[in-house]
Design a protein around this motif. Structure first.
Motif, PDB file in Angstrom:
ATOM      1  N   GLY A   1       6.093   2.938   5.063  1.00 37.70           N
ATOM      2  CA  GLY A   1       5.005   2.064   5.494  1.00 37.70           C
ATOM      3  C   GLY A   1       3.974   1.828   4.401  1.00 37.70           C
ATOM      4  N   GLU A   2       3.596   2.899   3.670  1.00 37.55           N
ATOM      5  CA  GLU A   2       2.639   2.756   2.575  1.00 37.55           C
ATOM      6  C   GLU A   2       3.197   1.852   1.485  1.00 37.55           C
ATOM      7  OE1 GLU A   2      -0.409   3.954   2.121  1.00 37.55           O
ATOM      8  OE2 GLU A   2      -0.576   5.068   3.996  1.00 37.55           O
TER       9      GLU A   2
ATOM     10  N   THR B   1       5.553  -0.553   1.671  1.00 36.89           N
ATOM     11  CA  THR B   1       5.643  -1.962   2.076  1.00 36.89           C
ATOM     12  C   THR B   1       4.269  -2.618   2.092  1.00 36.89           C
ATOM     13  OG1 THR B   1       5.624  -1.217   4.387  1.00 36.89           O
ATOM     14  CG2 THR B   1       7.758  -1.686   3.404  1.00 36.89           C
ATOM     15  N   GLU B   2       3.243  -1.879   2.516  1.00 37.05           N
ATOM     16  CA  GLU B   2       1.889  -2.445   2.523  1.00 37.05           C
ATOM     17  C   GLU B   2       1.397  -2.712   1.108  1.00 37.05           C
ATOM     18  OE1 GLU B   2      -0.615   0.138   4.738  1.00 37.05           O
ATOM     19  OE2 GLU B   2       0.423  -0.183   6.639  1.00 37.05           O
TER      20      GLU B   2
ATOM     21  N   ALA C   1       3.167  -5.689  -0.284  1.00 38.19           N
ATOM     22  CA  ALA C   1       2.678  -6.899   0.375  1.00 38.19           C
ATOM     23  C   ALA C   1       1.391  -7.398  -0.268  1.00 38.19           C
ATOM     24  CB  ALA C   1       2.458  -6.631   1.865  1.00 38.19           C
ATOM     25  N   VAL C   2       0.549  -6.485  -0.768  1.00 35.44           N
ATOM     26  CA  VAL C   2      -0.695  -6.874  -1.424  1.00 35.44           C
ATOM     27  C   VAL C   2      -0.398  -7.682  -2.682  1.00 35.44           C
ATOM     28  CG1 VAL C   2      -2.733  -6.000  -2.626  1.00 35.44           C
ATOM     29  CG2 VAL C   2      -2.011  -4.954  -0.481  1.00 35.44           C
TER      30      VAL C   2
ATOM     31  N   GLY D   1       5.013 -10.565   1.901  1.00 33.86           N
ATOM     32  CA  GLY D   1       4.624  -9.269   2.452  1.00 33.86           C
ATOM     33  C   GLY D   1       4.978  -9.151   3.915  1.00 33.86           C
TER      34      GLY D   1
ATOM     35  N   ASN E   1       7.521  -6.426   5.490  1.00 30.22           N
ATOM     36  CA  ASN E   1       7.145  -5.540   6.593  1.00 30.22           C
ATOM     37  C   ASN E   1       8.076  -5.722   7.780  1.00 30.22           C
ATOM     38  OD1 ASN E   1       4.832  -4.022   5.703  1.00 30.22           O
ATOM     39  ND2 ASN E   1       3.685  -5.923   5.687  1.00 30.22           N
TER      40      ASN E   1
ATOM     41  N   LEU F   1      -6.100  -9.251  10.269  1.00 29.04           N
ATOM     42  CA  LEU F   1      -6.204  -8.854   8.879  1.00 29.04           C
ATOM     43  C   LEU F   1      -7.640  -8.918   8.402  1.00 29.04           C
ATOM     44  CD1 LEU F   1      -3.085 -10.710   7.411  1.00 29.04           C
ATOM     45  CD2 LEU F   1      -3.285  -8.292   7.988  1.00 29.04           C
TER      46      LEU F   1
ATOM     47  N   THR G   1      -9.829  -5.853   8.934  1.00 22.97           N
ATOM     48  CA  THR G   1      -9.669  -4.673   8.098  1.00 22.97           C
ATOM     49  C   THR G   1     -10.568  -4.704   6.887  1.00 22.97           C
ATOM     50  OG1 THR G   1      -7.886  -5.705   6.831  1.00 22.97           O
ATOM     51  CG2 THR G   1      -7.266  -4.461   8.793  1.00 22.97           C
TER      52      THR G   1
ATOM     53  N   GLU H   1       4.415   4.497  12.626  1.00 21.42           N
ATOM     54  CA  GLU H   1       3.845   3.345  13.329  1.00 21.42           C
ATOM     55  C   GLU H   1       2.966   3.800  14.488  1.00 21.42           C
ATOM     56  OE1 GLU H   1       7.478   1.377  14.284  1.00 21.42           O
ATOM     57  OE2 GLU H   1       7.272  -0.050  12.642  1.00 21.42           O
TER      58      GLU H   1
ATOM     59  N   SER I   1      -0.374   4.918  13.065  1.00 24.13           N
ATOM     60  CA  SER I   1      -1.141   3.766  12.562  1.00 24.13           C
ATOM     61  C   SER I   1      -1.762   2.975  13.707  1.00 24.13           C
ATOM     62  CB  SER I   1      -0.229   2.854  11.743  1.00 24.13           C
ATOM     63  OG  SER I   1       0.278   3.529  10.618  1.00 24.13           O
TER      64      SER I   1
END
Length: 385
Positions: free
Chosen positions: A47-48, A50-51, A54-55, A62, A66, A193, A196, A286, A289
């Motif tokens: 997960g970390e 892919t994030e 994605a950035v 991204g 994901n 998004l 965040t 997941e 999170s």
């Protein structure tokens, strides 16, 4: 480093422990348990990675990344179990992933978030779109089961052909849902998004709100422009993603190879293991999170994680497993048991009714958790075939 990351990284020690347990033959139970625990931090690392990727790649690529790796752990476990001929376990894990995300994850998120905030809100439009898509997916997946239960005479080859056709339709729908969320209606998903991002701070040199525009411009000129945050190193995180996925495959192989004997020693049926235990390990990252962002009053993100993961299981993972079974010569159809039929239907009905208004509170979360517990008890006492 956050306490969550400290816990996850400390669990990496179970990777060598599981390998040593397998090599020294410490027993099926030890290997199964250590491999299951080792998968938890690996899922978090995926997960970390892919994030971070994605950035760098931007929202479109991204989002696709994901969507592809969102349930890679469950897919790897299911593929290995399918190769071993554990078709019932694979079907049970599909059922378990859907109901655990809709009932347990969303329930715990609403419960803990509701303890801190009297009422939380999220976009009802996205919830309705997800609910409609999930209704279609559930009807398509459970249709072969209904036909098999109601038809007087139907052979396995017909059910398999029907399942293959349904799998192709679901994969097409999955592609359309990605097009909707990432391209044509991406603006609907940008609210979560935006939440965040940290709120803009007041000008530290202004002292108070300036009414005069000239004074505001003068004050702004005194503030040095903020430096852009450093971009993640793409090659580094791609390497982390590939290596972690390979280790997940190794640990999943240990898990699956010792699954049958370990569950017998625990006195559990393979149905209960597939529905309850495997999704808890595969979806752990997941789950955490979704709950974490709910406590921060970001229910848009939390609901998107829970419902999005269920949709991906129903629209992508399950159809891929059906087609993979055909390629591996291990027939895998969408003919689930009657209890699976009831469980998925109940989970979708309750989750859609609670999320439809775009508001949540702690009682609704408790109702979702109660539904999950009741279904879990039913699967525990359901006799083995």
């Amino acid at each position: 480093m956050s306490p969550k990351n400290i816990i996850f990284f400390s669990l990496l020690v179970f990777i060598p422990i599981s390998l040593v347990a397998e090599g020294l033959q410490w027993g099926e139970m030890v290997v199964f348990t250590t491999a299951a625990i080792a998968i938890l931090p690996l899922a978090g690392l995926i997960g970390e990675a892919t994030e971070a990727i994605a950035v760098v790649l931007g929202p479109s690529w991204g989002g696709l990344l994901n969507a592809t790796f969102g349930n890679v752990v469950e897919l790897i476990i299911a593929l290995l179990a399918l190769e071993e001929g554990l078709v019932d376990v694979v079907k049970a894990s599909i059922t378990g992933s859907i109901i655990s995300n809709l009932l347990l994850v969303m329930g715990v998120s609403m419960l803990l978030g509701g303890f801190k905030y009297k009422e939380q809100t999220f976009q009802p439009l996205i919830a309705r779109v997800n609910a409609s898509t999930m209704n279609l997916a559930v009807v398509a997946i459970l249709l072969p089961t209904t036909i098999d239960l109601t038809a007087t005479a139907i052979d396995d080859s017909t059910i398999q052909t029907l399942s293959n056709a349904v799998a192709v339709v679901l994969i097409v729908v999955y592609g359309l849902s990605l097009l909707f969320s990432m391209k044509t209606h991406a603006y609907l998903y940008e609210v979560g998004l935006a939440e965040t991002a940290p709120p803009e701070t007041a000008n530290p040199l202004s002292g108070s709100a300036m009414v005069d525009g000239a004074e505001s411009i003068a004050d702004d000129a005194k503030v040095a422009p903020a430096a852009d945050p450093p971009q993640p190193r793409l090659w580094l995180w791609v390497g982390v993603l590939l290596v972690t996925t390979a280790v997940v495959a190794l640990e999943s192989d240990l898990l699956v190879n010792n699954l049958a004997l370990a569950t017998d020693q625990l006195g559990l049926t393979q149905l209960f293991t597939g529905v309850i235990l495997l999704p808890l390990f595969g979806n752990a990252a997941e789950h955490i999170s979704a709950v974490t962002v709910a406590i921060k009053n970001k229910m848009d993100l939390s609901v998107s994680v829970a419902m999005g993961s269920s949709l991906q299981i129903a629209l992508f993972v399950a159809p891929v497993l059906v087609l993979a079974g055909w390629l591996l010569n291990e027939p895998m159809n969408l003919d689930f048991g009657p209890l699976d039929l009831v469980a998925v239907g109940v989970a979708v009905l309750i989750a859609n009714s609670i999320s439809g208004d775009g508001r949540s509170n702690w009682l609704e979360g408790a109702l979702l958790i109660a539904a999950y517990i009741v279904l879990g008890i039913a699967f525990f006492f359901y006799p083995a075939p």
